[in-house]
Write a protein that holds these residues in place. Sequence first.
Motif, short mmCIF file in Angstrom:
data_model
loop_
_atom_site.label_atom_id
_atom_site.label_comp_id
_atom_site.label_asym_id
_atom_site.label_seq_id
_atom_site.Cartn_x
_atom_site.Cartn_y
_atom_site.Cartn_z
N ARG A 145 0.82 -1.21 0.00
CA ARG A 145 0.00 0.00 0.00
C ARG A 145 0.86 1.26 0.00
N ASP A 146 1.92 1.26 0.83
CA ASP A 146 2.80 2.43 0.91
C ASP A 146 3.54 2.65 -0.41
N ASN A 149 1.12 4.15 -2.81
CA ASN A 149 0.87 5.54 -2.46
C ASN A 149 2.00 6.45 -2.93
N GLU A 150 3.20 5.90 -3.01
CA GLU A 150 4.36 6.68 -3.44
C GLU A 150 4.35 6.92 -4.94
N PRO A 153 -0.72 7.65 -5.98
CA PRO A 153 -1.67 7.77 -4.87
C PRO A 153 -3.12 7.61 -5.26
N LEU A 156 -4.90 4.04 -5.02
CA LEU A 156 -5.38 3.45 -3.77
C LEU A 156 -6.86 3.72 -3.58
#
Length: 292
Positions: A145-146, A149-150, A153, A156
Amino acid sequence: MQSVSLRLKVFTDVNAGVSRSSCWPGRLNCDSEAAGARRIGWDCRDNFRNCRIVACVSERSGGGGGESESQSPSPSTSSFLSRSQTYALLKQQMEVAAKSEDYKEAARLRDSLKSFEEEEPVLRLRGLLREAIANERFEDAAKYRDELNEIAPHCLLKCASDATTLGIRVQVRSVYIEGRSQPSKGQYFYAYRIRITNNSNRPVQLLRRHWIITDANGKTENVWGIGVIGEQPVILPNTGFEYSSACPLSTSSGRMEGDFEMKHIDKVGSRTFNVAIAPFSLSTFGDGTDAF
């Protein structure tokens, strides 16, 4: 972001064996709200089935005003935009090749798309994220997920949303319209369908709409307007209202959110209140689901 009206066909079975459709000619820079899109109402005791958007009209004009602001995209976002533009362009080229019966070229483009999907970081991370959640590997899920998001974004965020305010439920579903998009010119069209259900015991009327539209570069536009599709519908308890529209963007992804201003009409002098439209994604990649 220019206002656009498109050809719309919405097919909906409200009860078994019953369908409704409506269609408008495509044209540019017109008052699509004034032209009016046909509404679809229903009784909540019935089941919704077989609703399919072929194309949609834009709701970006018609009594609405707007203002915008923007910010510079990050390098990772710019890289994602370039890849998603390539993906959209390949899909469009394959469709054109198939329609012109150039099947050899269509097959080549199909294989290119398959390779792209296997190597595209966003699609790969999405698959890993779904797998990690399904297997309850939540530490891995957080990592994927991170990473998503990077690099992207917006990915997500689902292409659907569902929110309830004072018993008024608003469901939204968006879909990318390949046939009305021109990725090589930076023109992308996204249809969305909205279903409003009155689960309260009081009748309401939809008075105004407010949209917050953000593209992948961070440019945000606020759009206000009277009603929706040229109407200010009254929604009785245990009934609903549905309409379809579209949003043009200059980037291959973005997001929308907003609210409807409504009032209870069973008492004189009732104050208006805002009903939330939860954020949802506009994406050429979609999110792997087709329903609300």
